[in-house]
Design a protein around this motif. Structure first.
Motif, mmCIF file in Angstrom:
data_model
loop_
_atom_site.group_PDB
_atom_site.id
_atom_site.type_symbol
_atom_site.label_atom_id
_atom_site.label_comp_id
_atom_site.label_asym_id
_atom_site.label_seq_id
_atom_site.Cartn_x
_atom_site.Cartn_y
_atom_site.Cartn_z
ATOM 1 N N TRP A 21 1.033 -1.244 -0.082
ATOM 2 C CA TRP A 21 -0.019 -0.043 -0.114
ATOM 3 C C TRP A 21 1.025 1.295 0.052
ATOM 4 C CZ3 TRP A 21 -4.209 2.593 -1.071
ATOM 5 C CH2 TRP A 21 -4.666 3.547 -0.202
ATOM 6 N N ARG A 22 1.721 1.323 0.647
ATOM 7 C CA ARG A 22 2.807 2.362 0.957
ATOM 8 C C ARG A 22 3.590 2.548 -0.349
ATOM 9 N NH1 ARG A 22 5.316 1.473 6.987
ATOM 10 N NH2 ARG A 22 3.491 2.115 8.128
ATOM 11 N N GLY A 23 3.894 1.439 -1.168
ATOM 12 C CA GLY A 23 4.481 1.589 -2.307
ATOM 13 C C GLY A 23 3.808 2.158 -3.420
ATOM 14 N N VAL A 121 -4.006 -5.671 -7.275
ATOM 15 C CA VAL A 121 -3.025 -6.256 -6.338
ATOM 16 C C VAL A 121 -3.378 -6.244 -4.826
ATOM 17 C CG1 VAL A 121 -0.642 -5.981 -5.312
ATOM 18 C CG2 VAL A 121 -0.985 -5.778 -7.689
ATOM 19 N N LEU A 122 -3.982 -4.903 -4.526
ATOM 20 C CA LEU A 122 -4.670 -4.745 -3.049
ATOM 21 C C LEU A 122 -6.111 -4.976 -2.776
ATOM 22 C CD1 LEU A 122 -2.670 -1.373 -2.424
ATOM 23 C CD2 LEU A 122 -2.223 -3.749 -2.206
ATOM 24 N N GLY A 123 -6.930 -5.362 -3.928
ATOM 25 C CA GLY A 123 -8.248 -5.442 -3.645
ATOM 26 C C GLY A 123 -8.591 -6.774 -4.119
ATOM 27 N N THR A 124 -9.995 -7.052 -4.155
ATOM 28 C CA THR A 124 -10.655 -8.061 -4.556
ATOM 29 C C THR A 124 -10.707 -8.326 -6.020
ATOM 30 O OG1 THR A 124 -12.953 -7.386 -4.384
ATOM 31 C CG2 THR A 124 -12.104 -8.302 -2.486
ATOM 32 N N LEU A 125 -10.904 -9.417 -6.599
ATOM 33 C CA LEU A 125 -11.150 -9.588 -8.210
ATOM 34 C C LEU A 125 -12.122 -8.794 -8.583
ATOM 35 C CD1 LEU A 125 -10.056 -11.040 -10.504
ATOM 36 C CD2 LEU A 125 -11.816 -12.852 -9.977
ATOM 37 N N THR A 126 -13.441 -8.693 -7.799
ATOM 38 C CA THR A 126 -14.339 -7.821 -8.176
ATOM 39 C C THR A 126 -14.137 -6.458 -8.373
ATOM 40 O OG1 THR A 126 -16.012 -9.101 -6.990
ATOM 41 C CG2 THR A 126 -16.849 -6.886 -7.527
#
Length: 567
Positions: A21-23, A121-126
């Motif tokens: 997230w920071r990246g 990368v950070l969330g769901t597939l939806t």
């Protein structure tokens, strides 16, 4: 195993999730700064002024910096929701604004990859597919916007937008699958690490509490790990601190030789060795060794070879073997004692009838000797059979309570009255007469056995024998029989409460064993210690047998359900 969702990734992999997230936040700041610099430089070179574009770039940079500062500690939930508006929403809005306000030929379409990657990368597939779908619709809308103001064929622009959107969908799906796989692998690695840590703790706890000694030695003769039992068996005046070199002391050379042989032959070794410390008796050890891995396996796995040595005290092994033999002999002796009672009774009766007709003093002495030895055999047979009787009584005796001081006083008076001249003692009943869980006749048997044993070795002084009851501040109530006899040999002390073990040839070795069985039945304990007491002669060392009772608040009751064993 089913694919790991991004929500599980976010909840279980907090540290990696925060780093990613920071990246992305830092990347947004760098993109916003690059846009501002490029727009400013381009307008300066072309000598044009587009304040709206610069305003969008500045606003995007400010929003990116604020989110980087304020949101770096709290990444949003990976599920679809308004929590993604400050990041993905702002990115999409800024790119669309730049695309609409752009008067030149610059294309901002590649920047859509940043919010798509963040969602994948950070969330769901939806969330990932939803963001990609939104970007595709924006691209198609942009193609329509361009076509509405110009005449010509719009098909190439729509085809380009569709191909770009398709590529984004493929990238989004693959990136999300890759992130999910990496998260799953990270989770498995953490689970394996936790399992390894727990296994290490369990192994360390087991090793520390093993009664047998354990040493872990490397190829340089350095002891890496050793439990307290192992250090104790190494002997010497002081225990070494880990790690230490096993070859540093000459008495440990047999262990060094055995460890080196294990490394050289790569086979488990077994041997009996003697550790000879100056000024001490030899310590006999039964040693078994194992190798953690062979040389070839250690080379392939890039691990170190270690030799694990198990040390067993030969004296303890012999004692256990002797106890097993004595137990087997005890069972056989009980059967033999049961069978000899009837012929022994016939011998006693015949001897008594024969003695009535004897008149010669020499013959009478012989008949008296027969009677004495027959009585002795009868007593030994009864003691052997007492084990079965006591076990039966223990299993059928009900729980009962008694006033300790009053009961001990009565038992002492009865025992002392049988021989007032020889049976002298200092009796100190200081327990306050508490109620303890014990049967009266069982306590009588325990106390009489302890008094009889003490009387064999007691001195001639009036205070050579002491009977004491006391209650500690913790509430523990105890009965102690102390006598000023000579210290016991360690070999005798180690087996005091074992059946058929005695330091005297005329004793059956069952008295203390029966005492222990009776104490355990009532939740009490019996132990031996060498204690020093203050007497009229000063400080005198002696042998003390202590019975620790389980205290109760129930009223005293009588327990007469079983037959009493005659002492």
């Amino acid at each position: 195993m089913p694919p790991l969702s991004a929500s599980t990734f976010a909840s279980t992999m907090d540290a990696p999730f925060v780093r990613l997230w920071r990246g992305f936040l830092t990347g947004r700041v760098m993109v916003a700064l690059a846009l501002l610099v490029l727009q400013g430089a381009g307008q300066a070179i072309n000598q044009t002024t587009e304040p709206a574009v610069l305003a969008v770039c500045v606003a995007y940079l400010v929003a990116a910096v604020m989110l980087r500062v304020l949101g770096r500690h709290r990444p949003p939930s990976p599920k679809t929701g308004p929590q993604w508006l400050p990041s993905i929403g702002v990115d999409l809005a800024a790119i669309v604004a730049l695309q609409l306000l752009n008067a030149g030929t610059m294309n901002y379409t590649p920047l859509f990859g940043l919010p798509i990657l963040m969602a994948a990368v950070l969330g769901t597939l939806t969330l990932a597919l939803g963001t990609t779908a939104g970007v595709t619709l924006l691209l198609l809308g942009w193609a329509w916007w361009l076509g509405s103001g110009t005449a010509g064929d719009d098909a190439p622009r729509y085809l380009q937008s569709a191909l770009t959107g398709t590529g984004y969908f493929i990238v989004s799906y693959l990136v999300h699958q890759l992130a999910t796989r990496l998260a799953r692998e990270q989770e498995l690695a953490q689970q394996s690490q936790v399992a390894a840590r727990v296994q290490t703790q369990v192994s360390a706890l087991v090793i520390q509490n093993l009664t047998d000694g354990v040493l872990v030695v490397d190829e340089s003769d350095v002891v890496r790990i050793a439990n307290p039992a192992g250090l104790q068996l190494l002997g010497g005046t002081s225990l070494p601190e880990l790690p230490f070199i096993l070859a540093s002391a000459a008495p440990w050379n047999p262990l060094v030789i055995l460890a080196r042989r294990t490394f050289r032959q790569e086979q488990p070794q077994t041997a009996d060795v003697d550790l000879l410390h100056p000024g001490q008796s030899p310590t006999g050890l039964h040693v078994r060794t194992w190798l953690t891995s062979t040389r070839e396996a250690a080379r392939q796995t890039q691990t170190e070879r270690l030799c694990v040595m198990f040390l067993h005290d030969l004296r303890e092994m012999e004692a256990r073997l002797r106890t097993e033999k004595l137990a087997a002999m005890g069972r056989m002796s009980a059967a033999v004692a049961h069978e000899i009672r009837n012929p022994l009774a016939a011998i006693v009766q015949a001897n008594a009838l024969l003695e009535e007709d004897l008149h010669d003093p020499a013959h009478k002495r012989l008949a008296h000797m027969v009677q004495q030895n027959a009585d002795r055999l009868a007593r030994i047979a009864e003691e052997v059979l007492d084990i079965a009787r006591v076990q039966h009584q223990i299993s059928h005796a009900p729980a009962s309570t008694l006033p300790l001081d009053e009961t001990v006083s009565q038992i002492w008076n009865d025992w002392q009255a049988q021989d007032p001249v020889q049976r002298r003692a200092v009796v100190m009943l200081e327990a306050g007469n508490p109620q303890v869980e014990f049967d009266t006749e069982h306590l009588r048997r325990v106390l009489v056995n302890l008094l009889d044993n003490a009387l064999r070795y007691v001195g001639q002084e009036p205070d050579s024998l002491t009977v004491t009851t006391r209650t500690l501040p913790s509430g523990q109530t105890s009965l102690q029989v102390w006598s000023d006899g000579a210290p016991m040999d360690k070999s005798v002390e180690r087996h005091l409460f074992e059946p058929f073990f005695s330091s005297e040839s005329r004793s059956s070795g069952l008295g203390l064993y029966i005492c222990r069985e009776l104490c355990q039945r009532h939740g009490a304990s019996i132990s031996y210690q060498r204690l020093t007491r203050t007497t009229l002669r000063g400080e005198v060392g002696g042998n003390a047998f202590t019975v620790g009772f389980r205290r109760t608040t129930r009223p005293a009751d009588a327990a007469t359900l079983f037959d009493t064993i005659v002492v």
